[in-house]
Design an enzyme around this catalytic site. Structure first.
Site, PDB file in Angstrom:
ATOM      1  N   ARG A  16       0.843  -1.188   0.000  1.00 50.19           N
ATOM      2  CA  ARG A  16       0.000   0.000   0.000  1.00 50.19           C
ATOM      3  C   ARG A  16       0.885   1.246   0.000  1.00 50.19           C
ATOM      4  O   ARG A  16       2.084   1.180   0.269  1.00 50.19           O
ATOM      5  CB  ARG A  16      -0.918  -0.002   1.220  1.00 50.19           C
ATOM      6  CG  ARG A  16      -1.927  -1.141   1.223  1.00 50.19           C
ATOM      7  CD  ARG A  16      -2.524  -1.343   2.598  1.00 50.19           C
ATOM      8  NE  ARG A  16      -3.143  -0.119   3.103  1.00 50.19           N
ATOM      9  CZ  ARG A  16      -3.436   0.101   4.377  1.00 50.19           C
ATOM     10  NH1 ARG A  16      -3.130  -0.802   5.296  1.00 50.19           N
ATOM     11  NH2 ARG A  16      -4.013   1.222   4.747  1.00 50.19           N
ATOM     12  N   LYS A  88      -1.121  -8.938  10.297  1.00 47.55           N
ATOM     13  CA  LYS A  88      -2.467  -8.930  10.878  1.00 47.55           C
ATOM     14  C   LYS A  88      -3.533  -8.541   9.854  1.00 47.55           C
ATOM     15  O   LYS A  88      -4.720  -8.827  10.055  1.00 47.55           O
ATOM     16  CB  LYS A  88      -2.533  -7.982  12.083  1.00 47.55           C
ATOM     17  CG  LYS A  88      -2.432  -6.500  11.762  1.00 47.55           C
ATOM     18  CD  LYS A  88      -2.497  -5.654  13.025  1.00 47.55           C
ATOM     19  CE  LYS A  88      -2.365  -4.167  12.728  1.00 47.55           C
ATOM     20  NZ  LYS A  88      -3.464  -3.644  11.913  1.00 47.55           N
ATOM     21  N   ASP A  89      -3.137  -7.898   8.752  1.00 43.63           N
ATOM     22  CA  ASP A  89      -4.096  -7.477   7.731  1.00 43.63           C
ATOM     23  C   ASP A  89      -4.315  -8.530   6.653  1.00 43.63           C
ATOM     24  O   ASP A  89      -5.094  -8.309   5.722  1.00 43.63           O
ATOM     25  CB  ASP A  89      -3.623  -6.176   7.063  1.00 43.63           C
ATOM     26  CG  ASP A  89      -3.629  -4.995   8.011  1.00 43.63           C
ATOM     27  OD1 ASP A  89      -4.403  -5.014   8.984  1.00 43.63           O
ATOM     28  OD2 ASP A  89      -2.852  -4.045   7.781  1.00 43.63           O
ATOM     29  N   SER A 137     -11.312  -1.149  15.999  1.00 46.75           N
ATOM     30  CA  SER A 137     -11.254  -2.582  16.264  1.00 46.75           C
ATOM     31  C   SER A 137     -12.341  -3.016  17.233  1.00 46.75           C
ATOM     32  O   SER A 137     -12.366  -2.577  18.388  1.00 46.75           O
ATOM     33  CB  SER A 137      -9.876  -2.938  16.838  1.00 46.75           C
ATOM     34  OG  SER A 137      -9.883  -4.198  17.457  1.00 46.75           O
ATOM     35  N   ARG A 139     -12.448  -5.925  18.426  1.00 48.50           N
ATOM     36  CA  ARG A 139     -11.715  -6.709  19.424  1.00 48.50           C
ATOM     37  C   ARG A 139     -11.327  -5.848  20.616  1.00 48.50           C
ATOM     38  O   ARG A 139     -11.559  -6.225  21.781  1.00 48.50           O
ATOM     39  CB  ARG A 139     -10.452  -7.306  18.779  1.00 48.50           C
ATOM     40  CG  ARG A 139      -9.448  -7.898  19.782  1.00 48.50           C
ATOM     41  CD  ARG A 139      -8.135  -8.283  19.102  1.00 48.50           C
ATOM     42  NE  ARG A 139      -7.508  -7.150  18.430  1.00 48.50           N
ATOM     43  CZ  ARG A 139      -6.719  -6.251  19.022  1.00 48.50           C
ATOM     44  NH1 ARG A 139      -6.485  -6.338  20.326  1.00 48.50           N
ATOM     45  NH2 ARG A 139      -6.174  -5.275  18.335  1.00 48.50           N
ATOM     46  N   ARG A 140     -10.766  -4.681  20.336  1.00 50.39           N
ATOM     47  CA  ARG A 140     -10.358  -3.791  21.430  1.00 50.39           C
ATOM     48  C   ARG A 140     -11.563  -3.308  22.223  1.00 50.39           C
ATOM     49  O   ARG A 140     -11.556  -3.310  23.458  1.00 50.39           O
ATOM     50  CB  ARG A 140      -9.593  -2.585  20.867  1.00 50.39           C
ATOM     51  CG  ARG A 140      -8.240  -2.929  20.275  1.00 50.39           C
ATOM     52  CD  ARG A 140      -7.656  -1.745  19.532  1.00 50.39           C
ATOM     53  NE  ARG A 140      -6.363  -2.044  18.912  1.00 50.39           N
ATOM     54  CZ  ARG A 140      -5.927  -1.490  17.800  1.00 50.39           C
ATOM     55  NH1 ARG A 140      -6.681  -0.607  17.160  1.00 50.39           N
ATOM     56  NH2 ARG A 140      -4.748  -1.804  17.309  1.00 50.39           N
ATOM     57  N   ARG A 157     -11.174   5.881  11.597  1.00 55.97           N
ATOM     58  CA  ARG A 157     -10.580   5.226  10.439  1.00 55.97           C
ATOM     59  C   ARG A 157      -9.424   6.052   9.891  1.00 55.97           C
ATOM     60  O   ARG A 157      -9.213   7.199  10.268  1.00 55.97           O
ATOM     61  CB  ARG A 157     -11.635   5.044   9.336  1.00 55.97           C
ATOM     62  CG  ARG A 157     -12.687   3.955   9.611  1.00 55.97           C
ATOM     63  CD  ARG A 157     -12.111   2.552   9.501  1.00 55.97           C
ATOM     64  NE  ARG A 157     -11.299   2.393   8.300  1.00 55.97           N
ATOM     65  CZ  ARG A 157     -11.758   2.222   7.081  1.00 55.97           C
ATOM     66  NH1 ARG A 157     -13.065   2.188   6.871  1.00 55.97           N
ATOM     67  NH2 ARG A 157     -10.937   2.064   6.063  1.00 55.97           N
ATOM     68  N   GLY A 158      -8.703   5.432   8.956  1.00 57.89           N
ATOM     69  CA  GLY A 158      -7.589   6.118   8.315  1.00 57.89           C
ATOM     70  C   GLY A 158      -6.268   5.467   8.665  1.00 57.89           C
ATOM     71  O   GLY A 158      -6.168   4.662   9.592  1.00 57.89           O
ATOM     72  N   ASN A 159      -5.213   5.823   7.908  1.00 56.76           N
ATOM     73  CA  ASN A 159      -3.892   5.321   8.272  1.00 56.76           C
ATOM     74  C   ASN A 159      -3.415   6.015   9.547  1.00 56.76           C
ATOM     75  O   ASN A 159      -4.110   6.893  10.083  1.00 56.76           O
ATOM     76  CB  ASN A 159      -2.901   5.508   7.115  1.00 56.76           C
ATOM     77  CG  ASN A 159      -2.766   6.962   6.690  1.00 56.76           C
ATOM     78  OD1 ASN A 159      -2.717   7.864   7.519  1.00 56.76           O
ATOM     79  ND2 ASN A 159      -2.703   7.199   5.389  1.00 56.76           N
ATOM     80  N   THR A 162      -3.383   9.802   9.568  1.00 59.22           N
ATOM     81  CA  THR A 162      -4.731  10.380   9.611  1.00 59.22           C
ATOM     82  C   THR A 162      -5.314  10.280  11.005  1.00 59.22           C
ATOM     83  O   THR A 162      -5.917  11.245  11.515  1.00 59.22           O
ATOM     84  CB  THR A 162      -5.649   9.652   8.606  1.00 59.22           C
ATOM     85  OG1 THR A 162      -5.095   9.778   7.298  1.00 59.22           O
ATOM     86  CG2 THR A 162      -7.045  10.232   8.630  1.00 59.22           C
ATOM     87  N   ARG A 163      -5.170   9.130  11.643  1.00 58.32           N
ATOM     88  CA  ARG A 163      -5.744   8.958  12.982  1.00 58.32           C
ATOM     89  C   ARG A 163      -5.071   9.863  14.007  1.00 58.32           C
ATOM     90  O   ARG A 163      -5.725  10.420  14.887  1.00 58.32           O
ATOM     91  CB  ARG A 163      -5.644   7.483  13.394  1.00 58.32           C
ATOM     92  CG  ARG A 163      -6.737   6.637  12.767  1.00 58.32           C
ATOM     93  CD  ARG A 163      -6.648   5.180  13.177  1.00 58.32           C
ATOM     94  NE  ARG A 163      -5.725   4.436  12.328  1.00 58.32           N
ATOM     95  CZ  ARG A 163      -5.381   3.172  12.529  1.00 58.32           C
ATOM     96  NH1 ARG A 163      -5.871   2.520  13.570  1.00 58.32           N
ATOM     97  NH2 ARG A 163      -4.554   2.562  11.705  1.00 58.32           N
ATOM     98  N   CYS A 252     -11.321  -9.022  10.507  1.00 65.46           N
ATOM     99  CA  CYS A 252     -11.174  -7.670  11.057  1.00 65.46           C
ATOM    100  C   CYS A 252     -12.266  -7.340  12.065  1.00 65.46           C
ATOM    101  O   CYS A 252     -12.045  -6.616  13.009  1.00 65.46           O
ATOM    102  CB  CYS A 252     -11.222  -6.650   9.917  1.00 65.46           C
ATOM    103  SG  CYS A 252      -9.608  -6.028   9.426  1.00 65.46           S
TER     104      CYS A 252
END
Length: 346
Positions: A16, A88-89, A137, A139-140, A157-159, A162-163, A252
């Site tokens: 990516r 993980k992705d 997530s 999960r979190r 959301r975002g990379n 961005t976050r 996910c």
């Protein structure tokens, strides 16, 4: 007499286009180049479907394949030779003709808390009741709701860039966000990590912290190169975790957490003691099923078998009911999202 020399093959690594993905790809490229100085390694970066849609929650977007599908098409068509992923992705089942050939040594796989720049809080316990904590997530969220019911969890959301920008914005709704620590370290932002969130507070995602290299199944040369830089204890641990997740049919959007250690036997290569903890938590945090298995392993297949056994124990002790409920809830949300989209289009 005319002699010809065959020019060595050049290998192109792709990932990516985010800053973190490029850093990770360069880590793999440099490791390959150090082991094979006579071979040329190039890089290529592309935007994926997951990068295009930065607004909807992950469970509405088709899961992990969103990050990998376009890259895999390019590789299968021969445009590139290797794909570098955050392990993980990567979906637990790959498309036909693709395989994971290499796994680099894992960074610390824990999650971490990052508070906004102007805040003095040091732990989740210090956050005031009603504070908004950002994470994409489930999960979190599921795990943390058990011990922090007075916090509000909101999708972000975002990379990573961005976050972090969303967290530090003057009008940010977030008091803090939760991220994988490995990404922060690789970006050089370790100083922004407020505290680690490891077990028992939070079990991390399957394969979190590890980098994986995907190749075409018929590319023996690329596979051999990847094997030369593979860290087998990380590979065995991650494959055990992925085998567990595959049986649980997670992805996910499923709250499956793990924590794994593999201690290498002294003086015995490719033998170690594997300890793996797995957990499935209901979306509201009310129910939590957790189990641990310890065993000596001599092959990666034995490690995977331990992961399968762990999943079977979890399903037999309550995880199956939790996962069935989550799947029903996801389908309802997908249908609602479709209905909302149709209203907008109308």
């Amino acid at each position: 007499m005319v002699t010809t020399t065959t020019k060595p093959r050049k290998f192109t690594l792709a990932s990516r286009a985010s800053q973190l993905a490029q850093i990770q790809t360069n880590i793999v490229r440099d490791a390959l180049a150090a082991q094979h100085p006579d071979i040329e390694f190039d890089t290529s970066f592309m935007t994926t479907g997951g990068d295009h849609n930065q607004s909807q929650a992950l469970y509405l977007l088709g899961g992990k394949a969103l990050w990998t599908k376009e890259l895999e098409v390019a590789m299968l068509e021969g445009a590139v030779d290797m794909l570098v992923h955050s392990f993980k992705d990567v979906p637990t089942t790959l498309p036909e003709g693709c395989e994971i050939a290499g796994v680099l040594e894992r960074e610390d796989p824990v999650d971490c808390l990052v508070v906004r720049k102007d805040a003095s809080w040091k732990t989740l316990e210090e956050l005031p009741d009603g504070s908004v904590v950002g994470t994409s997530s489930v999960r979190r969220v599921a795990q943390l709701k058990r011990n922090f019911p007075k916090l509000v969890f909101k999708d972000v959301r975002g990379n990573l860039n961005t976050r972090m920008a969303k967290l530090d914005a003057p009008d940010s709704p977030y008091a803090a966000i939760i991220l994988a620590k490995a990404g922060m370290v690789r970006l050089g932002w370790g100083d922004r990590v407020t505290c680690d969130l490891g077990p028992p507070t939070l079990l991390h995602a399957v394969s979190q912290g590890a980098l994986a290299i995907e190749v075409r199944s018929n590319d023996d040369e690329a596979r051999a190169l990847c094997r030369s830089i593979t860290h087998w204890p990380t590979e065995w641990a991650c494959r055990a975790e992925r085998a567990c997740l595959r049986v649980l049919e997670g992805g996910c959007s499923v709250p499956v957490g793990v924590h794994t250690t593999l201690v290498q036997a002294e003086g015995e290569p490719h033998k170690g003691r594997l300890e793996i903890v797995g957990a499935v938590t209901s979306l509201g945090g009310e129910r939590h099923v957790e189990h641990k298995i310890e065993a000596e392993v001599h092959t990666v297949e034995e490690a995977e078998a331990i992961g399968v056994k762990l999943a079977q124990v979890l399903k037999a002790t309550g995880a199956k009911e939790i996962l069935d409920e989550i799947n029903v809830d996801r389908e309802k949300k997908i249908e609602q999202a479709k209905a909302n989209d149709e209203k907008v289009d109308a």
